[in-house]
Design an enzyme around this catalytic site. Sequence first.
Site, PDB file in Angstrom:
ATOM      1  NE  ARG A   1     -20.242 -30.285  23.387  1.00 15.33           N
ATOM      2  CZ  ARG A   1     -19.750 -29.727  24.503  1.00 15.33           C
ATOM      3  NH1 ARG A   1     -20.494 -28.879  25.191  1.00 15.33           N
ATOM      4  NH2 ARG A   1     -18.532 -30.003  24.925  1.00 15.33           N
TER       5      ARG A   1
ATOM      6  N   GLY B   1     -21.455 -29.019  30.418  1.00 17.59           N
ATOM      7  CA  GLY B   1     -21.379 -29.930  31.546  1.00 17.59           C
ATOM      8  C   GLY B   1     -22.340 -31.072  31.299  1.00 17.59           C
ATOM      9  CB  ALA B   2     -21.824 -34.753  31.127  1.00  5.86           C
TER      10      ALA B   2
ATOM     11  CG  ASP C   1     -17.991 -34.337  29.490  1.00  3.54           C
ATOM     12  OD1 ASP C   1     -18.970 -33.719  29.049  1.00  3.54           O
ATOM     13  OD2 ASP C   1     -17.084 -33.805  30.127  1.00  3.54           O
TER      14      ASP C   1
ATOM     15  CD  GLN D   1     -14.540 -25.178  29.407  1.00  4.68           C
ATOM     16  OE1 GLN D   1     -13.353 -24.878  29.360  1.00  4.68           O
ATOM     17  NE2 GLN D   1     -15.062 -26.106  28.620  1.00  4.68           N
TER      18      GLN D   1
END
Length: 349
Positions: A94, A53-54, A242, A201
């Site tokens: 990421r 999760g950003a 994101d 998710q």
Amino acid sequence: MASNVVPLSWEGDRATGRLLMLDQRLLPTEEVWLKMHSAEDVARGIREMVIRGAPAIGIAAAFGMAMGMRAFEGPLHERPSEFGRLHTLLASTRPTAVNLFWALERCARVAERLRDADNASLTDALFDEADQIFQDDRDNNLRLGNYGAALFEGPTRILTHCNTGALATGGYGTALGVIRALHASGKLNHVFIDETRPYLQGARLTAWECVKEGIDATLITDSMAAHFMKLGQVDAVILGTDRIARNGDVANKIGTYGLAVLCKHHNIPFYVATPLSTIDLNTANGDDIEIEQRDPTEVTHIGGRQMAPEGVGVAHPAFDVTPAELVTAIITEAGVVYPPYTDTLPTLF
């Protein structure tokens, strides 16, 4: 009200303490907290999706930078080099999540401001910054949730994708934060949760959060969304992101683009909920967003069990890009904006 779910926490004092990460790979069957003692531990936790999760990635990276500089024992003139090494280590984990780079840039500004200070002072300031990023995210998500809930008048049926809840943020959520706010205000009728292949998710995390907090929800496979839209059982789609480019193109978990196309066909509003830190005005459009390519075994295996034959080709882009013209509105902690996003997004700042 805040969620009782958190993805990470700090244990101990700043001199010897560690960052605890709830291992999201093991949910929903096990709740295991892993201890991260160094920047290298944090980088590995982000890369291997212990935490994801950003917004949560950005928070974790800030703590990782503080722990990394805590361990530095060299002379002052060598410190910028070590800071650069840590920055590169964490930034490479990421590449699509813009919050990661946003948080590291905040740490870099702290380091520049205290470039002549002793290392203890710098380390303490970096921990202060990480704590502030953590707290700001919770506060911002609460405001965002309220702005999103205000878009709906009566009992609403929402479809969501991936996990955008407390587990993906500082402890409340973006799209799931809007759903939490709707639930708290009595305006939520039901939630459909896409399982979100290949990493599940939605099935493992969003469903777990909804059950834990008493939110009425139904889990569906990704391929069922069109069916329920056609039946008239979905009033709106709300999901996170994101990264959002300056023109409003949205990079989010793979499958998002397909949902936006379905919404267009069925005349269903398609909302994106995001903190300002995820809006990247330096990226002109979605074509300029790097899309992370992940391990093919996440597609060929489920829970460690092989589901596809050896030798088959596998594609695994973790994200897709939804064109701005398919996005009804973008919900942030500073308010809700509508197209044309090239004009309206900058006004949020």
